[in-house]
Design a protein around this motif. Sequence first.
Motif, PDB file in Angstrom:
ATOM      1  N   TRP A  15       0.813  -1.209   0.000  1.00 49.18           N
ATOM      2  CA  TRP A  15       0.000   0.000   0.000  1.00 49.18           C
ATOM      3  C   TRP A  15       0.848   1.260   0.000  1.00 49.18           C
ATOM      4  CZ3 TRP A  15      -1.182   4.006   3.575  1.00 49.18           C
ATOM      5  CH2 TRP A  15      -0.459   3.972   4.774  1.00 49.18           C
ATOM      6  N   ALA A  16       0.249   2.319  -0.543  1.00 50.01           N
ATOM      7  CA  ALA A  16       0.854   3.650  -0.537  1.00 50.01           C
ATOM      8  C   ALA A  16      -0.287   4.652  -0.473  1.00 50.01           C
ATOM      9  CB  ALA A  16       1.714   3.871  -1.778  1.00 50.01           C
ATOM     10  N   GLN A  17       0.039   5.928  -0.323  1.00 54.35           N
ATOM     11  CA  GLN A  17      -1.023   6.923  -0.217  1.00 54.35           C
ATOM     12  C   GLN A  17      -0.556   8.298  -0.657  1.00 54.35           C
ATOM     13  OE1 GLN A  17      -2.216   8.421   3.652  1.00 54.35           O
ATOM     14  NE2 GLN A  17      -0.352   7.604   4.620  1.00 54.35           N
ATOM     15  N   THR A  18      -1.538   9.115  -1.031  1.00 55.95           N
ATOM     16  CA  THR A  18      -1.373  10.558  -1.130  1.00 55.95           C
ATOM     17  C   THR A  18      -2.368  11.140  -0.130  1.00 55.95           C
ATOM     18  OG1 THR A  18      -3.084  10.946  -2.791  1.00 55.95           O
ATOM     19  CG2 THR A  18      -0.914  10.270  -3.597  1.00 55.95           C
ATOM     20  N   ASP A  19      -2.536  12.442  -0.131  1.00 52.55           N
ATOM     21  CA  ASP A  19      -3.498  13.007   0.811  1.00 52.55           C
ATOM     22  C   ASP A  19      -4.942  12.750   0.387  1.00 52.55           C
ATOM     23  OD1 ASP A  19      -3.531  14.615  -1.372  1.00 52.55           O
ATOM     24  OD2 ASP A  19      -3.247  16.507  -0.306  1.00 52.55           O
ATOM     25  N   SER A  20      -5.148  12.261  -0.853  1.00 51.62           N
ATOM     26  CA  SER A  20      -6.515  12.059  -1.340  1.00 51.62           C
ATOM     27  C   SER A  20      -6.867  10.604  -1.629  1.00 51.62           C
ATOM     28  CB  SER A  20      -6.750  12.883  -2.610  1.00 51.62           C
ATOM     29  OG  SER A  20      -5.818  12.530  -3.612  1.00 51.62           O
ATOM     30  N   LEU A  86      -8.344   3.556  -3.538  1.00 47.93           N
ATOM     31  CA  LEU A  86      -9.340   3.911  -2.529  1.00 47.93           C
ATOM     32  C   LEU A  86      -9.343   5.422  -2.348  1.00 47.93           C
ATOM     33  CD1 LEU A  86      -8.376   1.180   0.112  1.00 47.93           C
ATOM     34  CD2 LEU A  86      -9.943   0.962  -1.839  1.00 47.93           C
ATOM     35  N   CYS A  87     -10.456   6.051  -2.651  1.00 50.21           N
ATOM     36  CA  CYS A  87     -10.561   7.508  -2.545  1.00 50.21           C
ATOM     37  C   CYS A  87     -11.007   7.901  -1.136  1.00 50.21           C
ATOM     38  CB  CYS A  87     -11.555   8.047  -3.570  1.00 50.21           C
ATOM     39  SG  CYS A  87     -11.020   7.796  -5.276  1.00 50.21           S
ATOM     40  N   LYS A  88     -10.202   8.714  -0.486  1.00 50.33           N
ATOM     41  CA  LYS A  88     -10.513   9.147   0.873  1.00 50.33           C
ATOM     42  C   LYS A  88     -11.658  10.167   0.859  1.00 50.33           C
ATOM     43  CE  LYS A  88      -5.637   8.633   2.153  1.00 50.33           C
ATOM     44  NZ  LYS A  88      -4.424   9.311   2.655  1.00 50.33           N
ATOM     45  N   THR A  89     -12.507  10.101   1.870  1.00 57.28           N
ATOM     46  CA  THR A  89     -13.597  11.076   1.959  1.00 57.28           C
ATOM     47  C   THR A  89     -13.081  12.448   2.369  1.00 57.28           C
ATOM     48  OG1 THR A  89     -14.011  10.380   4.245  1.00 57.28           O
ATOM     49  CG2 THR A  89     -15.319   9.325   2.508  1.00 57.28           C
ATOM     50  N   LYS A  90     -11.997  12.474   3.149  1.00 61.94           N
ATOM     51  CA  LYS A  90     -11.371  13.735   3.548  1.00 61.94           C
ATOM     52  C   LYS A  90      -9.892  13.681   3.202  1.00 61.94           C
ATOM     53  CE  LYS A  90     -14.490  14.660   7.439  1.00 61.94           C
ATOM     54  NZ  LYS A  90     -14.573  14.920   8.905  1.00 61.94           N
ATOM     55  N   LYS A  91      -9.396  14.772   2.639  1.00 63.29           N
ATOM     56  CA  LYS A  91      -7.978  14.827   2.308  1.00 63.29           C
ATOM     57  C   LYS A  91      -7.150  14.883   3.586  1.00 63.29           C
ATOM     58  CE  LYS A  91      -7.823  16.745  -2.339  1.00 63.29           C
ATOM     59  NZ  LYS A  91      -7.169  17.750  -3.208  1.00 63.29           N
ATOM     60  N   ALA A  92      -6.355  13.871   3.778  1.00 60.82           N
ATOM     61  CA  ALA A  92      -5.510  13.798   4.977  1.00 60.82           C
ATOM     62  C   ALA A  92      -4.535  12.652   4.814  1.00 60.82           C
ATOM     63  CB  ALA A  92      -6.357  13.599   6.230  1.00 60.82           C
TER      64      ALA A  92
END
Length: 305
Positions: A15-20, A86-92
């Motif tokens: 897994w990896a992520q951005t703020d969104s 997976l799209c986050k509901t809140k940018k964080a």
Amino acid sequence: MMEKSEGTLSPFVYWAQTDSVATLKVDLKSVKDPHLRIKEETVEFSANGVGAQGLKRYSFALHLSAAIDPDKCSLKVTDRQVDLTLCKTKKAWWPRLTAKPQKPAWLKIDFDKWKSEEDFDEDETRDIRRDFPEIYDKLQKEELGYKRESAKKIYLAIYNLLQFIGFSYVLIVMYIRHYKSGAESMEGTYEAVGPAMKFIQLMQFLEVLHPMFGYTKGSALTPFLQVTGRAIILFVMIEAEPRMQTKPVVFYLFLVWSMIEVVRYPYYITQLFNMENSILTWLRYTIWVPLYPLGFLCEGVVIIR
């Protein structure tokens, strides 16, 4: 959440992520019959495919640390892997993927994906390791048990260390010779440490290439002028003139050069690893005040003679 029955196999998931968004790379090849169920805080996946245990049925379930938007999430199946976005509901930025600190053994961090956001179709490519170093380092240490350094940083650390050792060798040999023989040792300085000084001086031309290839910041012009100036003094004025090699000024010139560098290179190493050493920092920005004029004076004497 889906309960795994005894004997159910889980694939490796990176897994990896951005703020969104958060991305999951499922390490399964030749996937058949994939099933995906996504809710606001859970992800359940199962499929037939070739994983670590061969061709079998694999599945996993995750309880996420924050909410996602199921309608905006996507699944992409290729011959080599399965990609989930997976799209986050809140940018964080999530401190971890799962709600519980204890993550399953099959869940890994996709460090390659963390390096940039270019895969997410954003206008500007960002270096996540640079922009969010604390989060990245924390996750990396949790995953590997240590902080993995980049090849560039390791190379620069080795280079600076070797240069420090080289100039330290010159200083130590000169000190021992002067301690034993006093001023008489100055005449044989070039014979004793000249080969070492020539080698480390040639190595310094790498410092001209470092900014050109992005290994260090700044312009290549400054190190080029400094290194070339020393090289002219050493190879043209001293090496090419045997009578100059026995002059006391060579001793003082090598002494000044070495004293500057045995402070500069350790300072660079501490900066590479974000370490603070007040004494070393003070020396780095203070010792050059008397030594640089002395160095120019010695170089001037060599040129005039």
